[in-house]
Design a protein around this motif. Structure first.
Motif, PDB file in Angstrom:
ATOM      1  N   TYR A  32      31.669 -16.278  19.539  1.00 21.31           N
ATOM      2  CA  TYR A  32      32.327 -16.627  18.365  1.00 21.31           C
ATOM      3  C   TYR A  32      33.519 -15.709  18.281  1.00 21.31           C
ATOM      4  O   TYR A  32      33.579 -14.685  18.961  1.00 21.31           O
ATOM      5  N   ARG A  34      37.084 -14.118  19.203  1.00 27.04           N
ATOM      6  CA  ARG A  34      37.919 -14.046  20.351  1.00 27.04           C
ATOM      7  C   ARG A  34      36.895 -14.423  21.479  1.00 27.04           C
ATOM      8  O   ARG A  34      37.625 -14.548  22.749  1.00 27.04           O
ATOM      9  N   ARG A  90      30.140 -12.564   0.630  1.00 28.17           N
ATOM     10  CA  ARG A  90      30.296 -12.896   2.412  1.00 28.17           C
ATOM     11  C   ARG A  90      29.837 -14.791   2.526  1.00 28.17           C
ATOM     12  O   ARG A  90      30.537 -15.140   3.384  1.00 28.17           O
ATOM     13  N   ASN A 159      34.212  -1.992   4.134  1.00 29.54           N
ATOM     14  CA  ASN A 159      34.425  -3.420   4.917  1.00 29.54           C
ATOM     15  C   ASN A 159      35.051  -4.320   4.167  1.00 29.54           C
ATOM     16  O   ASN A 159      36.011  -4.922   5.185  1.00 29.54           O
ATOM     17  N   ASP A 163      38.241  -5.879   6.477  1.00 27.23           N
ATOM     18  CA  ASP A 163      38.502  -7.261   6.862  1.00 27.23           C
ATOM     19  C   ASP A 163      39.535  -7.830   6.125  1.00 27.23           C
ATOM     20  O   ASP A 163      40.151  -8.788   6.860  1.00 27.23           O
ATOM     21  N   ARG A 170      47.688 -12.015  10.198  1.00 35.11           N
ATOM     22  CA  ARG A 170      48.308 -13.185  10.596  1.00 35.11           C
ATOM     23  C   ARG A 170      48.760 -13.732   9.264  1.00 35.11           C
ATOM     24  O   ARG A 170      48.471 -13.683   8.070  1.00 35.11           O
ATOM     25  N   TYR A 177      46.364 -12.621  18.111  1.00 30.44           N
ATOM     26  CA  TYR A 177      45.696 -11.162  17.529  1.00 30.44           C
ATOM     27  C   TYR A 177      46.909 -10.285  17.597  1.00 30.44           C
ATOM     28  O   TYR A 177      47.957 -10.338  18.707  1.00 30.44           O
ATOM     29  N   ARG A 178      47.046  -9.262  16.652  1.00 25.21           N
ATOM     30  CA  ARG A 178      47.934  -8.203  16.766  1.00 25.21           C
ATOM     31  C   ARG A 178      47.119  -6.838  16.890  1.00 25.21           C
ATOM     32  O   ARG A 178      45.879  -6.920  16.535  1.00 25.21           O
ATOM     33  N   TYR A 193      33.203  -2.986  11.112  1.00 24.62           N
ATOM     34  CA  TYR A 193      31.984  -2.986  11.408  1.00 24.62           C
ATOM     35  C   TYR A 193      31.183  -1.587  10.824  1.00 24.62           C
ATOM     36  O   TYR A 193      30.072  -1.600  10.543  1.00 24.62           O
ATOM     37  N   GLU A 196      30.216  -2.027   7.336  1.00 17.73           N
ATOM     38  CA  GLU A 196      28.933  -2.988   7.332  1.00 17.73           C
ATOM     39  C   GLU A 196      27.845  -1.978   7.539  1.00 17.73           C
ATOM     40  O   GLU A 196      26.739  -2.039   6.862  1.00 17.73           O
ATOM     41  N   ARG A 226      29.257  -5.230  19.818  1.00 18.21           N
ATOM     42  CA  ARG A 226      30.373  -5.924  19.637  1.00 18.21           C
ATOM     43  C   ARG A 226      31.742  -5.120  19.277  1.00 18.21           C
ATOM     44  O   ARG A 226      32.708  -5.519  19.606  1.00 18.21           O
ATOM     45  N   HIS A 230      35.120  -5.347  21.341  1.00 16.36           N
ATOM     46  CA  HIS A 230      36.286  -5.441  20.776  1.00 16.36           C
ATOM     47  C   HIS A 230      37.347  -4.424  21.486  1.00 16.36           C
ATOM     48  O   HIS A 230      38.450  -4.569  21.839  1.00 16.36           O
ATOM     49  N   TYR A 234      40.482  -5.167  23.481  1.00 10.51           N
ATOM     50  CA  TYR A 234      42.028  -4.580  22.828  1.00 10.51           C
ATOM     51  C   TYR A 234      42.774  -3.799  23.951  1.00 10.51           C
ATOM     52  O   TYR A 234      43.930  -3.981  24.131  1.00 10.51           O
TER      53      TYR A 234
HETATM   54  P1  NDP Z   1      36.039  -9.732  13.744  1.00  7.71           P
HETATM   55  O1  NDP Z   1      36.537  -8.402  13.413  1.00  7.71           O
HETATM   56  O2  NDP Z   1      35.728 -10.127  14.940  1.00  7.71           O
HETATM   57  O3  NDP Z   1      36.844 -10.703  13.071  1.00  7.71           O
HETATM   58  C1  NDP Z   1      36.975 -10.829  11.507  1.00  7.71           C
HETATM   59  C2  NDP Z   1      38.145 -11.851  11.455  1.00  7.71           C
HETATM   60  O4  NDP Z   1      39.678 -11.155  11.523  1.00  7.71           O
HETATM   61  C3  NDP Z   1      38.357 -13.227  12.279  1.00  7.71           C
HETATM   62  O5  NDP Z   1      38.879 -14.036  11.390  1.00  7.71           O
HETATM   63  C4  NDP Z   1      39.105 -12.991  13.544  1.00  7.71           C
HETATM   64  O6  NDP Z   1      39.803 -13.988  13.852  1.00  7.71           O
HETATM   65  C5  NDP Z   1      40.160 -11.933  12.679  1.00  7.71           C
HETATM   66  N1  NDP Z   1      40.864 -11.099  13.628  1.00  7.71           N
HETATM   67  C6  NDP Z   1      40.094 -10.021  14.152  1.00  7.71           C
HETATM   68  N2  NDP Z   1      40.819  -9.081  14.790  1.00  7.71           N
HETATM   69  C7  NDP Z   1      42.137  -9.417  14.606  1.00  7.71           C
HETATM   70  C8  NDP Z   1      43.283  -9.269  15.186  1.00  7.71           C
HETATM   71  N3  NDP Z   1      43.502  -8.155  16.004  1.00  7.71           N
HETATM   72  N4  NDP Z   1      44.471  -9.727  14.810  1.00  7.71           N
HETATM   73  C9  NDP Z   1      44.502 -10.955  14.085  1.00  7.71           C
HETATM   74  N5  NDP Z   1      43.390 -11.529  13.479  1.00  7.71           N
HETATM   75  C10 NDP Z   1      42.206 -10.740  13.864  1.00  7.71           C
HETATM   76  O7  NDP Z   1      34.600  -9.762  12.724  1.00  7.71           O
HETATM   77  P2  NDP Z   1      33.401 -10.749  12.951  1.00  7.71           P
HETATM   78  O8  NDP Z   1      33.886 -12.317  12.871  1.00  7.71           O
HETATM   79  O9  NDP Z   1      32.298 -10.365  13.919  1.00  7.71           O
HETATM   80  O10 NDP Z   1      32.694 -10.436  11.507  1.00  7.71           O
HETATM   81  C11 NDP Z   1      33.247 -10.906  10.360  1.00  7.71           C
HETATM   82  C12 NDP Z   1      32.342  -9.911   9.065  1.00  7.71           C
HETATM   83  O11 NDP Z   1      31.056 -10.439   9.257  1.00  7.71           O
HETATM   84  C13 NDP Z   1      32.558  -8.365   9.424  1.00  7.71           C
HETATM   85  O12 NDP Z   1      32.701  -7.764   7.848  1.00  7.71           O
HETATM   86  C14 NDP Z   1      31.211  -7.971   9.909  1.00  7.71           C
HETATM   87  O13 NDP Z   1      30.921  -6.901   9.532  1.00  7.71           O
HETATM   88  C15 NDP Z   1      30.239  -9.087   9.264  1.00  7.71           C
HETATM   89  N6  NDP Z   1      29.291  -9.259  10.070  1.00  7.71           N
HETATM   90  C16 NDP Z   1      27.882  -8.786   9.853  1.00  7.71           C
HETATM   91  C17 NDP Z   1      26.777  -8.802  10.663  1.00  7.71           C
HETATM   92  C18 NDP Z   1      25.557  -7.994  10.328  1.00  7.71           C
HETATM   93  O14 NDP Z   1      24.750  -7.923  11.132  1.00  7.71           O
HETATM   94  N7  NDP Z   1      25.412  -7.489   9.096  1.00  7.71           N
HETATM   95  C19 NDP Z   1      26.805  -9.346  11.946  1.00  7.71           C
HETATM   96  C20 NDP Z   1      28.297  -9.906  12.229  1.00  7.71           C
HETATM   97  C21 NDP Z   1      29.135  -9.952  11.282  1.00  7.71           C
HETATM   98  P3  NDP Z   1      38.999 -14.763  14.986  1.00  7.71           P
HETATM   99  O15 NDP Z   1      37.971 -15.559  14.535  1.00  7.71           O
HETATM  100  O16 NDP Z   1      39.941 -16.121  15.414  1.00  7.71           O
HETATM  101  O17 NDP Z   1      38.901 -14.026  16.006  1.00  7.71           O
END
Ligand code: NDP
Length: 253
Positions: A32, A34, A90, A159, A163, A170, A177-178, A193, A196, A226, A230, A234
Motif C-alpha cells: 500500500y 508507495r 486514526r 506521530n 504525519d 503535498r 513525493y518530496r 513510525y 507510533e 517498513r 522507506h 528515499y
Molecule cells: P507513510 O509514511 O507511508 O504515509 C503516510 C502518508 O503520507 C500517506 O498519505 C503518504 O502518501 C504520505 N507521504 C509519505 N511520504 C511522503 C513524501 N515523502 N512526500 C509526500 N507524501 C508522503 O505511512 P503509512 O501509510 O504506512 O502509515 C500511516 C500511519 O499509520 C502512521 O502514523 C503509522 O504510524 C500508522 N500505522 C500504524 C501501524 C501499527 O502497527 N500500529 C501499522 C501501519 C501504520 P501515499 O499513501 O501516497 O504513499
C-alpha cells in the motif's frame, strides 16, 4: 472451551504472528502507499480502507469497557481516554486528511488489518476491563503508569506532528513525493513510525499487561521493516538524500 482459554490462545497467536510478520516484511513491502502494485486482487480507495480497518479498534475497545465487570475507576477511564484519543483520530479523522490520489489498498490487506485490530482491541480491552485485577486509584501513582503515560503522550504528539508534516509536503490534489526535512525528519526518515512505536511501548508500560506488550511488539514488527524500506526507497529515488539521516532511530539505525 472457556473464554479465558480462547483469550490465552489468541494472545499467544499474536506473539507468534508478530514474529512471522516481522521476518516476512524484510523480504516484501506491504503493498500500500508507495509500494501499491498489481497482483494483489481487488482494492479499495485509501480513505475507505483506513476507515474500515481502523474503526474496529475504538468500537471493540468501547464495547469491552461497557461490558467488562470492573468499576469505572479513574485509571480505567484514563486507559479508555488514551486508547480512544488515538483511535478516534486514526479511524475517523486521519483517513479524510490524506492528500494525493494514492493507489488502492488490496482487500486482503484491509481484511488482515481489520482482523488484527479486532483481536488487538479485544485482547487489550477485555484484559483491562474484565480479566486483569482492577486498576485502582493507587495505580495512577505507580512509576510504571507515570513513565508509560508520559511515553504514550510523547509518542502520540510525535506521530501526529510527523504525519502532519508529510501531509504538508503535498498541495491539495498533488500525489508525488518530496524529501521531508523539518524537525526530526532531519535525523530519521520515519519519525511517524518512531512516534507510533513510542506510543504503544508507553501503553505496554502504563498497563503493565501482556496484551499491551503484544501490541507494542506488533507495532515494531510492522513498522521497523517498513521504515527500513522507506529509507532505502528515499535513498534510491533522491540521489541527494541527506546521507547522515537514519531510518528510524536517531544516530543509530
Ligand atoms: P507513510 O509514511 O507511508 O504515509 C503516510 C502518508 O503520507 C500517506 O498519505 C503518504 O502518501 C504520505 N507521504 C509519505 N511520504 C511522503 C513524501 N515523502 N512526500 C509526500 N507524501 C508522503 O505511512 P503509512 O501509510 O504506512 O502509515 C500511516 C500511519 O499509520 C502512521 O502514523 C503509522 O504510524 C500508522 N500505522 C500504524 C501501524 C501499527 O502497527 N500500529 C501499522 C501501519 C501504520 P501515499 O499513501 O501516497 O504513499
Amino acid at each position: 472451551v472457556t473464554e479465558r482459554a480462547l483469550f490465552n490462545g489468541l494472545l499467544l497467536a499474536m506473539f507468534v504472528l508478530a514474529g512471522l510478520v516481522f521476518v516476512a516484511l524484510f523480504f516484501m513491502e506491504a503493498p500500500y502507499g508507495r509500494y501499491a502494485r498489481h497482483g494483489w486482487g481487488l482494492g479499495l480507495g485509501r480513505r475507505m480502507a483506513w476507515l474500515v480497518m481502523e474503526s474496529a479498534s475504538p468500537i471493540v475497545f468501547a464495547v469491552c469497557f461497557w461490558s467488562g465487570g470492573h468499576r469505572y475507576t479513574p485509571a480505567m477511564l484514563i486507559f479508555l481516554l488514551m486508547w480512544e484519543a488515538h483511535y478516534i483520530h486514526r479511524a475517523f479523522i486521519y483517513p479524510f486528511s490524506l492528500r494525493g490520489t494514492g493507489g488502492k489498498m488490496p482487500v486482503l490487506i484491509i481484511a488482515f488489518g481489520l482482523l488484527f485490530n479486532t483481536a488487538n482491541a479485544y485482547l487489550n480491552g477485555r484484559n483491562l476491563f474484565h480479566f486483569a485485577p482492577e486498576y485502582g486509584s493507587e495505580w495512577l501513582r505507580d512509576p510504571r503508569f507515570i513513565a508509560g503515560a508520559a511515553l504514550f503522550v510523547i509518542g502520540f504528539v510525535l506521530n501526529r506532528w510527523a504525519d502532519r508534516a508529510l501531509r504538508g509536503l503535498r498541495r491539495p490534489g498533488e500525489s508525488g513525493y518530496r524529501v521531508p526535512g523539518r524537525g526530526l525528519y532531519k535525523l530519521v526518515s520515519c519519525p511517524n513510525y518512531l512516534g507510533e512505536i513510542i506510543t504503544w511501548t508507553g501503553w505496554a508500560v502504563a498497563t503493565w499487561s501482556l496484551p499491551g506488550l503484544a501490541f507494542a511488539v506488533w507495532t515494531v514488527a510492522n513498522l521497523a521493516p517498513r521504515a527500513r524500506s522507506h529509507h532505502a526507497w528515499y535513498r534510491q529515488r533522491f540521489p541527494d538524500y541527506p546521507p547522515q539521516r537514519k531510518a528510524l532511530l536517531p544516530g543509530l539505525w
